[in-house]
Design an enzyme around this catalytic site. Structure first.
Site, PDB file in Angstrom:
ATOM      1  N   CYS A 258       0.666  -1.160  -0.052  1.00  0.00           N
ATOM      2  CA  CYS A 258       0.041  -0.079  -0.104  1.00  0.00           C
ATOM      3  C   CYS A 258       0.859   1.148  -0.055  1.00  0.00           C
ATOM      4  O   CYS A 258       0.961   1.984  -0.871  1.00  0.00           O
ATOM      5  CB  CYS A 258      -0.991   0.104   1.119  1.00  0.00           C
ATOM      6  SG  CYS A 258      -2.010  -1.456   1.083  1.00  0.00           S
ATOM      7  N   ARG A 324       5.760  -8.103  -0.121  1.00  0.00           N
ATOM      8  CA  ARG A 324       5.585  -7.090  -1.206  1.00  0.00           C
ATOM      9  C   ARG A 324       6.368  -5.754  -0.907  1.00  0.00           C
ATOM     10  O   ARG A 324       6.056  -5.289  -0.052  1.00  0.00           O
ATOM     11  CB  ARG A 324       4.136  -6.790  -1.489  1.00  0.00           C
ATOM     12  CG  ARG A 324       3.263  -8.007  -2.577  1.00  0.00           C
ATOM     13  CD  ARG A 324       2.025  -7.746  -2.817  1.00  0.00           C
ATOM     14  NE  ARG A 324       1.213  -7.924  -1.688  1.00  0.00           N
ATOM     15  CZ  ARG A 324       0.152  -7.891  -1.614  1.00  0.00           C
ATOM     16  NH1 ARG A 324      -0.841  -7.439  -2.588  1.00  0.00           N
ATOM     17  NH2 ARG A 324      -0.769  -7.793  -0.480  1.00  0.00           N
TER      18      ARG A 324
HETATM   19  C1  UGA Z   1      -1.112   0.888   5.479  1.00  0.00           C
HETATM   20  C2  UGA Z   1      -1.900   1.842   6.085  1.00  0.00           C
HETATM   21  O1  UGA Z   1      -1.298   2.112   7.368  1.00  0.00           O
HETATM   22  C3  UGA Z   1      -3.437   1.213   6.351  1.00  0.00           C
HETATM   23  O2  UGA Z   1      -4.190   2.396   7.185  1.00  0.00           O
HETATM   24  C4  UGA Z   1      -4.192   1.013   5.064  1.00  0.00           C
HETATM   25  O3  UGA Z   1      -5.436   0.632   5.404  1.00  0.00           O
HETATM   26  C5  UGA Z   1      -3.350   0.103   4.467  1.00  0.00           C
HETATM   27  O4  UGA Z   1      -2.194   0.551   4.140  1.00  0.00           O
HETATM   28  C6  UGA Z   1      -3.964  -0.011   3.001  1.00  0.00           C
HETATM   29  O5  UGA Z   1      -3.958   0.879   2.188  1.00  0.00           O
HETATM   30  O6  UGA Z   1      -4.591  -1.057   2.662  1.00  0.00           O
HETATM   31  P1  UGA Z   1      -0.256  -1.743   5.703  1.00  0.00           P
HETATM   32  O7  UGA Z   1       0.439  -1.604   4.444  1.00  0.00           O
HETATM   33  O8  UGA Z   1      -0.565  -2.788   6.483  1.00  0.00           O
HETATM   34  O9  UGA Z   1      -1.240  -0.404   6.121  1.00  0.00           O
HETATM   35  O10 UGA Z   1       1.010  -1.259   6.716  1.00  0.00           O
HETATM   36  P2  UGA Z   1       1.573   0.125   7.871  1.00  0.00           P
HETATM   37  O11 UGA Z   1       1.468  -0.518   9.103  1.00  0.00           O
HETATM   38  O12 UGA Z   1       1.295   1.253   7.711  1.00  0.00           O
HETATM   39  O13 UGA Z   1       3.499  -0.283   7.578  1.00  0.00           O
HETATM   40  C7  UGA Z   1       3.615   0.090   6.168  1.00  0.00           C
HETATM   41  C8  UGA Z   1       5.457   0.060   6.166  1.00  0.00           C
HETATM   42  O14 UGA Z   1       5.870   1.259   7.040  1.00  0.00           O
HETATM   43  C9  UGA Z   1       5.917  -1.143   7.191  1.00  0.00           C
HETATM   44  O15 UGA Z   1       7.020  -1.659   6.204  1.00  0.00           O
HETATM   45  C10 UGA Z   1       6.380  -0.698   8.319  1.00  0.00           C
HETATM   46  O16 UGA Z   1       7.368  -1.445   8.697  1.00  0.00           O
HETATM   47  C11 UGA Z   1       6.816   0.816   7.867  1.00  0.00           C
HETATM   48  N1  UGA Z   1       6.499   1.693   9.178  1.00  0.00           N
HETATM   49  C12 UGA Z   1       5.274   1.889   9.656  1.00  0.00           C
HETATM   50  C13 UGA Z   1       7.587   2.365   9.667  1.00  0.00           C
HETATM   51  O17 UGA Z   1       8.643   2.293   9.370  1.00  0.00           O
HETATM   52  N2  UGA Z   1       7.521   3.309  10.756  1.00  0.00           N
HETATM   53  C14 UGA Z   1       6.363   3.410  11.379  1.00  0.00           C
HETATM   54  O18 UGA Z   1       6.219   4.173  12.241  1.00  0.00           O
HETATM   55  C15 UGA Z   1       5.184   2.622  10.943  1.00  0.00           C
END
Ligand code: UGA
Length: 426
Positions: A258, A324
């Site tokens: 995403c 992914r």
């Molecule tokens: C993301 C959004 O957070 C959701 O709200 C949304 O519904 C979803 O995409 C979607 O469009 O379906 P997601 O892809 O599951 O959710 O993952 P996140 O928890 O947002 O993390 C994304 C990436 O950023 C991960 O690799 C995570 O490790 C990284 N991340 C996240 C960080 O490096 N630091 C953070 O503080 C948070």
């Protein structure tokens, strides 16, 4: 209510299982017959905590069914939710092929008055293309609405049952009422708005999260340069309710299906004149985190040629088997190019990498992974890595070097035990 859900990826299966739990009659529809056969047996083709049980419960109660036939399923549904993938094209734009293909396939079989809801993440005004596509093939009146999805992988069921908000993007009062009824039993604030706003706000949410994370990445690098500590900075920053502490964790990079895709696609959609490079910078900062991780590896063990490196965690984040855009892929590719010997372990996400990287030695647990290693890199913050037996780890490793790519471990304690430690922003 009788509903059909098109697309049995993360969003589709979770949404289907949750609506079935709430008592709706749900059909999950996908043209991938192999996947459908698995789901009919109660086997979810990916890992998401609690989802197997929920799907099996729905099947047992006969509230949930799966099939691949549009003519059989579509005529039974009052509401159809399109949950198919919207992958990026080579130039970063969103590929709407699957969304429009679903619209074309369902159009001939619609009952009069069916509401077709776009749930896939799509650029603003895609609903108009969907409406036009269906109208060219349908013989009965229908409605199109937009209900974007906000679930987070790894806690998708909780997020779907208790989201922060349910967004209903529709123009027609009857459609709005129907979608409000459909979501009864689901928590969260209701935001009723136009379909265009619904599509834009979903993109805006993901892009904003990407901005926030990349901001934390920049701050972490500055902390390292100027002797500050990112945890302390985030505590002070996040205490301002206008900012908040969420999504400010530094690390080896953001991945998943995403955020990276949506940031790219939003940038191309919005246009350079409007964005002035803002989102290109987010992409570049994200890429930089892999370089930073490699730099930290080099600082600890010098050239990688012939060295053994243990990677803990491969999924793009914890509690998922999703690879992914996972930072682990980039890291593996570059470390192999530099001549490192790699050992790796992930509780759920190893299968997906074996074909692409057969040279990696895939292990059965963290202790086997660190055996004989010159360095361990934590890539994904799985809970099972949190409280390792560090004396055992030190005994097993050849050299006691750690790159903590998610700031999961306690620096001081590890340094006292004789490890050389590099985190992000510490
Ligand atoms: C993301 C959004 O957070 C959701 O709200 C949304 O519904 C979803 O995409 C979607 O469009 O379906 P997601 O892809 O599951 O959710 O993952 P996140 O928890 O947002 O993390 C994304 C990436 O950023 C991960 O690799 C995570 O490790 C990284 N991340 C996240 C960080 O490096 N630091 C953070 O503080 C948070």
């Amino acid at each position: 209510m009788k509903i059909a859900i098109i697309g049995t990826g993360y969003v589709g299966v979770v949404t289907a299982a949750v609506f079935a739990k709430l008592g709706h009659q749900v059909w999950g529809l996908d043209i991938d017959e192999k996947k459908i056969a698995q789901l009919q047996q109660g086997q979810v083709p990916f890992f998401e905590p609690g989802l197997d049980d929920l799907v099996q419960e729905g099947l047992k109660r006969k509230k949930l069914q799966f099939g691949s036939s549009y003519p059989k399923i579509v005529p039974q549904a009052e509401v159809i939710l399109i949950c198919v993938g919207t992958p990026p094209k080579d130039d970063g734009e969103t590929d709407l092929t699957f969304v429009l293909e679903a619209a074309r396939s369902l159009a001939p079989y619609l009952q009069a008055g069916t509401v077709v809801v776009v749930k896939s993440t799509v650029p603003p005004n895609t609903h108009q293309q969907v409406r036009k596509t269906i109208a060219s093939l349908a013989s009965r009146p229908f409605f199109v609405a937009v209900c974007p999805e906000f679930l987070v992988e790894g806690k998708a069921i909780k997020d779907t049952l208790k989201p922060s908000r349910v967004v209903i993007g529709a123009d027609n009062p009857e459609v709005i009422e129907k979608l409000l009824v459909l979501h009864q039993g689901i928590g969260g604030k209701r935001i009723v708005c136009s379909p265009s706003s619904a599509q834009l706000l979903k993109y805006a949410a993901n892009v904003f999260l990407g901005l926030k994370i990349s901001f934390a990445y920049v701050m972490a690098e500055l902390c390292e340069r100027y002797g500050a500590d990112i945890d302390e900075v985030v505590a002070g920053l996040g205490a301002d309710p206008r900012i908040g502490e969420g999504h400010l964790r530094p690390g080896v990079g953001m991945g998943g299906s995403c955020l990276p895709k949506d940031i790219k696609s939003f940038d191309r959609w919005a246009g350079a004149e409007v964005t002035q490079g803002l989102f290109r910078a987010v992409e570049a900062i994200n890429e930089r985190q892999i370089e930073r991780a490699l730099q930290k590896v080099g600082d600890l063990i010098g050239p990688c040629q012939g060295k053994t490196i243990a990677l803990l965690g491969l999924a793009f984040k914890a509690n998922t088997d999703d690879l992914r855009e996972a930072p682990s892929r980039k890291l593996i590719r570059q470390l192999l190019e530099q001549g490192a010997k790699l050992r790796a372990y992930d509780p759920q996400a190893m299968e997906g990498l074996k074909k692409d990287f057969p040279e990696v030695r895939y292990c059965t647990g963290p202790y086997e992974t660190v055996e004989g290693a010159d360095l361990v890199v934590l890539v994904t913050e799985w809970n099972e890595f949190k409280n390792l037996d560090w004396k055992r780890v030190k005994r097993l490793m050849k050299e006691a070097n750690i790159v903590d790519g998610r700031n999961l471990w306690k620096r001081e304690m590890l340094e006292e035990m004789g490890f050389k430690y590099e985190g992000f922003g510490r």
